[in-house]
Structure formats: C-alpha cells, structure tokens
Design a protein around this motif. Sequence first.
Motif, PDB file in Angstrom:
ATOM      1  N   GLY A  51      39.870  41.128  45.124  1.00  0.00           N
ATOM      2  CA  GLY A  51      41.086  41.833  44.926  1.00  0.00           C
ATOM      3  C   GLY A  51      40.676  42.936  44.050  1.00  0.00           C
ATOM      4  N   ILE A  52      41.676  44.072  44.284  1.00  0.00           N
ATOM      5  CA  ILE A  52      41.873  44.846  43.018  1.00  0.00           C
ATOM      6  C   ILE A  52      43.371  45.282  42.699  1.00  0.00           C
ATOM      7  CG2 ILE A  52      42.019  46.826  44.721  1.00  0.00           C
ATOM      8  CD1 ILE A  52      40.439  48.780  42.885  1.00  0.00           C
ATOM      9  N   TYR A  53      43.284  45.341  41.136  1.00  0.00           N
ATOM     10  CA  TYR A  53      44.713  45.407  40.742  1.00  0.00           C
ATOM     11  C   TYR A  53      44.774  46.430  39.430  1.00  0.00           C
ATOM     12  CZ  TYR A  53      45.460  40.999  43.124  1.00  0.00           C
ATOM     13  OH  TYR A  53      45.424  40.110  44.174  1.00  0.00           O
ATOM     14  N   ALA A  54      45.792  46.968  39.203  1.00  0.00           N
ATOM     15  CA  ALA A  54      45.769  48.104  38.259  1.00  0.00           C
ATOM     16  C   ALA A  54      47.137  47.591  37.262  1.00  0.00           C
ATOM     17  CB  ALA A  54      46.105  49.242  38.904  1.00  0.00           C
ATOM     18  N   THR A  55      46.918  47.945  36.044  1.00  0.00           N
ATOM     19  CA  THR A  55      48.163  48.056  35.119  1.00  0.00           C
ATOM     20  C   THR A  55      48.265  49.425  34.679  1.00  0.00           C
ATOM     21  OG1 THR A  55      46.864  47.648  32.924  1.00  0.00           O
ATOM     22  CG2 THR A  55      47.530  45.502  34.337  1.00  0.00           C
ATOM     23  N   THR A  56      49.161  49.541  33.600  1.00  0.00           N
ATOM     24  CA  THR A  56      49.299  50.753  33.143  1.00  0.00           C
ATOM     25  C   THR A  56      47.998  51.491  32.219  1.00  0.00           C
ATOM     26  OG1 THR A  56      50.595  50.104  31.386  1.00  0.00           O
ATOM     27  CG2 THR A  56      51.811  50.976  33.146  1.00  0.00           C
ATOM     28  N   VAL A  81      38.811  44.376  39.103  1.00  0.00           N
ATOM     29  CA  VAL A  81      38.570  43.647  40.412  1.00  0.00           C
ATOM     30  C   VAL A  81      38.174  42.176  39.983  1.00  0.00           C
ATOM     31  CG1 VAL A  81      36.491  43.540  42.041  1.00  0.00           C
ATOM     32  CG2 VAL A  81      37.159  45.888  40.924  1.00  0.00           C
ATOM     33  N   ILE A  82      38.836  41.483  40.970  1.00  0.00           N
ATOM     34  CA  ILE A  82      38.780  39.914  40.679  1.00  0.00           C
ATOM     35  C   ILE A  82      38.229  39.211  41.739  1.00  0.00           C
ATOM     36  CG2 ILE A  82      40.893  40.176  39.199  1.00  0.00           C
ATOM     37  CD1 ILE A  82      42.342  38.619  41.527  1.00  0.00           C
ATOM     38  N   ARG A  83      37.753  38.153  41.592  1.00  0.00           N
ATOM     39  CA  ARG A  83      37.707  37.011  42.516  1.00  0.00           C
ATOM     40  C   ARG A  83      38.711  36.193  42.947  1.00  0.00           C
ATOM     41  NH1 ARG A  83      36.101  35.149  47.053  1.00  0.00           N
ATOM     42  NH2 ARG A  83      34.348  33.855  47.413  1.00  0.00           N
ATOM     43  N   SER A  92      38.637  38.248  36.335  1.00  0.00           N
ATOM     44  CA  SER A  92      37.757  39.631  36.589  1.00  0.00           C
ATOM     45  C   SER A  92      36.264  39.535  36.791  1.00  0.00           C
ATOM     46  CB  SER A  92      38.180  40.341  35.401  1.00  0.00           C
ATOM     47  OG  SER A  92      37.365  41.573  35.513  1.00  0.00           O
ATOM     48  N   VAL A  93      35.954  40.254  37.550  1.00  0.00           N
ATOM     49  CA  VAL A  93      34.497  40.472  37.774  1.00  0.00           C
ATOM     50  C   VAL A  93      34.109  41.866  37.334  1.00  0.00           C
ATOM     51  CG1 VAL A  93      34.100  38.826  39.625  1.00  0.00           C
ATOM     52  CG2 VAL A  93      34.598  41.052  40.112  1.00  0.00           C
ATOM     53  N   PHE A  94      35.086  42.665  37.217  1.00  0.00           N
ATOM     54  CA  PHE A  94      34.872  44.032  36.595  1.00  0.00           C
ATOM     55  C   PHE A  94      36.320  44.505  36.072  1.00  0.00           C
ATOM     56  CE2 PHE A  94      33.021  48.230  36.595  1.00  0.00           C
ATOM     57  CZ  PHE A  94      34.142  49.155  36.625  1.00  0.00           C
ATOM     58  N   SER A  95      36.213  45.234  35.133  1.00  0.00           N
ATOM     59  CA  SER A  95      37.370  46.034  34.630  1.00  0.00           C
ATOM     60  C   SER A  95      36.957  47.151  33.667  1.00  0.00           C
ATOM     61  CB  SER A  95      38.059  44.936  33.652  1.00  0.00           C
ATOM     62  OG  SER A  95      37.371  44.618  32.458  1.00  0.00           O
ATOM     63  N   ALA A  96      38.025  48.174  33.585  1.00  0.00           N
ATOM     64  CA  ALA A  96      37.753  49.254  33.206  1.00  0.00           C
ATOM     65  C   ALA A  96      38.943  49.807  32.427  1.00  0.00           C
ATOM     66  CB  ALA A  96      37.243  50.452  34.141  1.00  0.00           C
ATOM     67  N   GLU A  97      39.243  50.347  31.204  1.00  0.00           N
ATOM     68  CA  GLU A  97      40.451  50.900  30.496  1.00  0.00           C
ATOM     69  C   GLU A  97      40.358  52.227  31.457  1.00  0.00           C
ATOM     70  OE1 GLU A  97      41.469  48.351  27.268  1.00  0.00           O
ATOM     71  OE2 GLU A  97      42.130  50.242  28.171  1.00  0.00           O
ATOM     72  N   ARG A  98      41.537  52.947  31.375  1.00  0.00           N
ATOM     73  CA  ARG A  98      42.002  54.220  31.970  1.00  0.00           C
ATOM     74  C   ARG A  98      40.999  55.331  31.431  1.00  0.00           C
ATOM     75  NH1 ARG A  98      46.384  56.312  34.743  1.00  0.00           N
ATOM     76  NH2 ARG A  98      47.524  54.523  34.085  1.00  0.00           N
ATOM     77  N   GLY A  99      40.825  55.164  30.148  1.00  0.00           N
ATOM     78  CA  GLY A  99      39.955  56.325  29.599  1.00  0.00           C
ATOM     79  C   GLY A  99      38.499  55.736  29.702  1.00  0.00           C
ATOM     80  N   ARG A 129      30.965  48.628  43.051  1.00  0.00           N
ATOM     81  CA  ARG A 129      31.441  49.047  44.399  1.00  0.00           C
ATOM     82  C   ARG A 129      32.219  47.764  45.283  1.00  0.00           C
ATOM     83  NH1 ARG A 129      27.842  52.078  48.930  1.00  0.00           N
ATOM     84  NH2 ARG A 129      28.561  53.795  47.630  1.00  0.00           N
ATOM     85  N   LEU A 130      33.204  48.128  45.992  1.00  0.00           N
ATOM     86  CA  LEU A 130      34.140  47.116  46.556  1.00  0.00           C
ATOM     87  C   LEU A 130      34.012  47.352  48.088  1.00  0.00           C
ATOM     88  CD1 LEU A 130      35.917  44.693  46.185  1.00  0.00           C
ATOM     89  CD2 LEU A 130      37.653  46.181  46.299  1.00  0.00           C
ATOM     90  N   TYR A 131      33.565  46.757  48.959  1.00  0.00           N
ATOM     91  CA  TYR A 131      33.596  47.167  50.344  1.00  0.00           C
ATOM     92  C   TYR A 131      34.824  46.825  50.744  1.00  0.00           C
ATOM     93  CZ  TYR A 131      28.648  48.120  50.161  1.00  0.00           C
ATOM     94  OH  TYR A 131      27.638  48.718  49.725  1.00  0.00           O
ATOM     95  N   ILE A 132      35.484  47.623  51.932  1.00  0.00           N
ATOM     96  CA  ILE A 132      36.628  47.539  52.504  1.00  0.00           C
ATOM     97  C   ILE A 132      36.443  47.463  53.928  1.00  0.00           C
ATOM     98  CG2 ILE A 132      39.210  48.493  52.582  1.00  0.00           C
ATOM     99  CD1 ILE A 132      38.527  50.084  50.172  1.00  0.00           C
ATOM    100  N   ASP A 133      36.952  46.496  54.638  1.00  0.00           N
ATOM    101  CA  ASP A 133      36.803  46.330  56.122  1.00  0.00           C
ATOM    102  C   ASP A 133      38.112  46.444  56.756  1.00  0.00           C
ATOM    103  OD1 ASP A 133      34.316  43.165  56.008  1.00  0.00           O
ATOM    104  OD2 ASP A 133      33.932  45.581  55.598  1.00  0.00           O
ATOM    105  N   HIS A 134      39.087  46.808  56.166  1.00  0.00           N
ATOM    106  CA  HIS A 134      40.246  46.739  57.260  1.00  0.00           C
ATOM    107  C   HIS A 134      41.157  47.917  56.573  1.00  0.00           C
ATOM    108  CE1 HIS A 134      43.830  45.741  59.181  1.00  0.00           C
ATOM    109  NE2 HIS A 134      43.120  44.907  59.977  1.00  0.00           N
ATOM    110  N   LYS A 135      41.604  48.778  57.505  1.00  0.00           N
ATOM    111  CA  LYS A 135      42.396  50.049  57.407  1.00  0.00           C
ATOM    112  C   LYS A 135      43.583  49.725  56.420  1.00  0.00           C
ATOM    113  CE  LYS A 135      40.504  52.512  60.914  1.00  0.00           C
ATOM    114  NZ  LYS A 135      40.807  53.500  62.493  1.00  0.00           N
TER     115      LYS A 135
END
Length: 576
Positions: free
Chosen positions: A460-465, A470-472, A514-521, A549-555
């Motif tokens: 999954g992918i999630y965002a805060t302010t 990216v999480i499992r 989380s398996v990947f995270s990044a601050e906005r900056g 890289r996160l693969y996306i299988d569905h529109k």
Amino acid sequence: MPQTISLLCIDDEPLFLDAFKARLEQEKDLLVTTSISASDALDLLNRQYFDVIIADFSMPDMDGIALLKEIRARGGQSIFVMATAKRLAHIARDALNTGADYYLQKGADMAGEVERLIDFIRVRVPQKNAEYELMAWARFYNSIVDSGPELISRVKPDGLFSYVNEPCVHLFKKPYRQLVKENFFAFIPDSERAEIFSRIQGLSFDKPDCLLQHHIIAGDGRSVLLEWSYHGFFTQAGTIQEYQITGRDTSHLVRIGGSSPAETTVYPVAPSSQPAAELPPEHPDDWGDMMATLQSLDAPVFAVDTRGMIIAWSAKLAQLTGVPAVEMIGKAGQEYAVPFYGKPGPMLIDHIIRPLGSTPGGNIPAAKRVGDTYIGEKERVSIRGRPMILQGKCSPVQDAAGQLIAAIEAITVTGINEMTGNTKAEEYLGGISSLTLKIVGDGVGRSLAGAIGSSTGGYGIYATTRRIFVIRNPDLDVTAPQAGVQFGTFLMDELFGTSSDTNQKAIGELENLSVFSAERGELARAVLKKPVLLSGYLDLKKTDGTSFRLYIDHKRSYTYIENLLKMFCPDILGFE
C-alpha cells in the motif's frame, strides 16, 4: 474403521440445511449436528466441541465473519468453513484473514464442491488434532523447562553451552545468544574445577549420572553454592557426546526428622524489589524468577497475580510511564491502568486474570486470541500528558503443574500528531492497499517480474502532510499457508474488479508497517506509469539518489494513487 469426525452446520435456510446434512451423513465417518442461527450455535458450542464448523455467511442474527471472530475470541480451535452463494472477493478475503480454514462456494457445482470439502476435512482434521496435541505438549514442556526454578543446560564435552533455559540466563545475567557461546566450566571456581573434572570423567554408558554440590560464579561475581546433577550422553562406542547439567538451590530443603542444610545460598541472583509481605505465599520462588526476567526485557511489561495484584513492573515500563516499580508493586483494584487512562479500570490482562464466570468492572478492551495469547486493538491514550497509540499483548504464566499463577502484559506505544515548535502537526491525507500493488526484489529479472505481475502483492501507499509511506499490509498477505482456502475466485475479482483497502490508518501504524518512507523535502521526483497491457508503476526517487518502485496492476488503484500524489507532491510529479 476411520475415526468419527463431528461437524456443526449452521444455515438459516432449513431446506438447504436438511439436504446438506443428508449428503454429509452418507459418509460413515461424519456425524452432523445442525443449527438454524448463529446464536443457537454459540450456545451449543458452550456445551460441546466439534471438529468442524460449517457456517453460512448471510444469517439474520450474525453473519459468518462475526460468528468466526466470536468463536476464535473464545479460543475455539475447530476447523472453520465459510459457505456462501455470493461471489464477492471480500467475503473470501475476510474469512481468510479472520481465521477460516476453507471457503465453500454454493452454486451450480455444489456436488463437486461438497466432494472437495469432504476430502479436505478428512485430511485436515487429523492434522489439526496432531498440531493441537503438539502445541499442548510444547506449552507443558516449556512450563517445566523454562518456567521452573531449576537451571537446565546442555554442555559439549569441551564445556561449551549448546542450550540454556531461562533461569540460567537470569543466573549468569547474559543474553541467551551470548551465553551459548561461553564455557560452563569457566564459571566454576578454580579451586573446585579439577575435582569436578575427575568426577564427570568417570561417567560411562552404564553409569551416566553423578550428583555434586559445588559453587558457581554468578553474573554479578558472587559465588553461589548449588546442587548439580550431571548426566552424560554417550555413543554406543562409549564416547561422551554431551552433558545435561541441572542446578538446584537446596537451601530451603527440609529434611523430615532433621534440619535444613546449614549453608544458605544467595540464589536466585536477581532479588525482587517487592516487599516480602506482598509476595503471594503459595508461589514465592515463581515470582522472584518472573521479576528477574521482566527486568531484563527491553520492553515495557507488567505482571499481576490471579488476585489482580501487581507483582512486577519492568524498568522500561517505569521509564515510559514515569511511575517507579516501588509505587506499583502490591497494588490491586486495576491500578495498573492509572498511568495509561488516568484512573483504575480493566486492561487487556483482565482477559486472563478474571475469575471464571465473573464480570470485572468496566469493559475489557477488545482483543484477538491466538492460542493462549491475547493481542489488543490499538487505542488512543495519554501517557505523561503525551497523546499515544497503545497496543497490548498478554499471556498467562503457569507453574510446573500447569496451574495459572499470573498474567503478563507487554505494552507497545507510538506517538501521534506531536507538535514541534511552530511546525504544523502531521495529518493523514489518504492511501490505498491492494493485492494489485506489488514490489519485487533487486536483480536482473526485477523489471520483467514486475511487468508480468509475478511479484508479491498486498502492498500500500499512504501520505500525510509531511511524509509518504509504502507499507506491507498484513491483512492482504496471501503468501501465508492457508490449506484449503480457495484463492482463485477472489484473486480474479481483485484483479478485474478490485476491492482495495482505503481505510484510514494511524501514523504510528504506517511507521511500523513501512518498507519505504520519505519526508516531503527528501523526495526529488515521483514518476507514474499507467497500467495498460502490462503493469504500471510508481517510481519514488529521493534527493540522496535512492529510489523505490511500486508496481500497479489495476487502473482503479492507479487512479487513486495519482490523485493522492497530486495532493502530496504535485510540483515533482511526472508521468511516463
């Protein structure tokens, strides 16, 4: 003659139930009981155990998922089969995630489905019974070996430890992984070592045992006198393979018709901070060992006896709450809740310590039961004036006879929405998890594996302010073995009519998963490629040169992610 297997079938359609029962009882080894409601079934389960429970999903008083949760919460270990005529992916997925063992699809091929179900039951029930017996034996074994007062170890002929139990860890004050690399004989005083060698070297295949009393150097440097039993394991040729060494404190031994030994030892090494008067008289040694264990744990933990009295309050928990052990040990009346909720009340541990048939004051927090362990849901609390997300996990403590003597609860906390200077608090924006969101490992086949959809899904992918994650998602982990559950139907529904998880998640939960995270900056570039014939993807590139890289299988998932990124980082969002 095969062993009889008992089944409980639950369905609110009497005609289907009667026909289903008649078909199953054509098999001589199946004994079927029926119920037309979930509530009646629960009453029946209070009085009788069934090897297999087959329940319809759609029932007026309680759906099949709710029934399954209630049975598992009560500790029910029966094989559970979810039956439904609805071809909905989320029913199969929810049944799987809640603990179902098989998914029965009602429909045109019902005859074939029942044949496959019977085959599954005949294979799985004996396996389940064997697993349960093995788990029961393992719990019994561990309660003796690890929870008892004796020091039990295995030692190679050269003296190196190959195994130590918990009391050994307490005595030598070293973690297990370090202790098994050390030499047992190095803990024996020089003045006694030579005689001990001569005694154990006299052991043989015919006479493998000897009983000695000698000193051992404890982890704090003190010399402790204990009784030691040495047992040698030999090959047929008479060569020593290993010693099992068991140490006992005999200072409290009472000889009938005589007196106790003159010399008193100082074992156990880790003394209790609890006043002697507060120790429950029936298990003083168990409590001393338990508190020594808890103090060594790198986690906030407390324990209570069967009366609800606090008998242990770990140093980590004292550090977290600001309440020292001396102020908590000996208190009762659910005082353990005060540092978390501001007043006495039930906590997760009350699932274990409440007397049978009683109802403690207030509501016990909801929990998922896994064997003897209860895992609580996340809750918002205030600890030392700071808002936190709390989750508990508790387990019973049993003596060597298998009797409940205490319960232990471990606390996990994460901070939420904390203010830093004039910076605005971090707020949740949104996110999505789905089986159609995948990642693959590095390597030559990485891009191809993602393109053809052969990578592992459920991310999954999630965002805060402030951050992107990216999480499992553990609720979408279909890689775990679940024999008998039919994945095909609901996986196809996921791929061609996705039913994704878009529920809001706590920021602390995102951090934990989380398996990947990044601050906005920290984010230099976000690139999206739409899935057409092959998988699409999202590339996240950080200013330090790292990428994900996160693969996306569905529109549909792609559209959601595109909108989320337009909120989070519209200035650096690009498309391919």
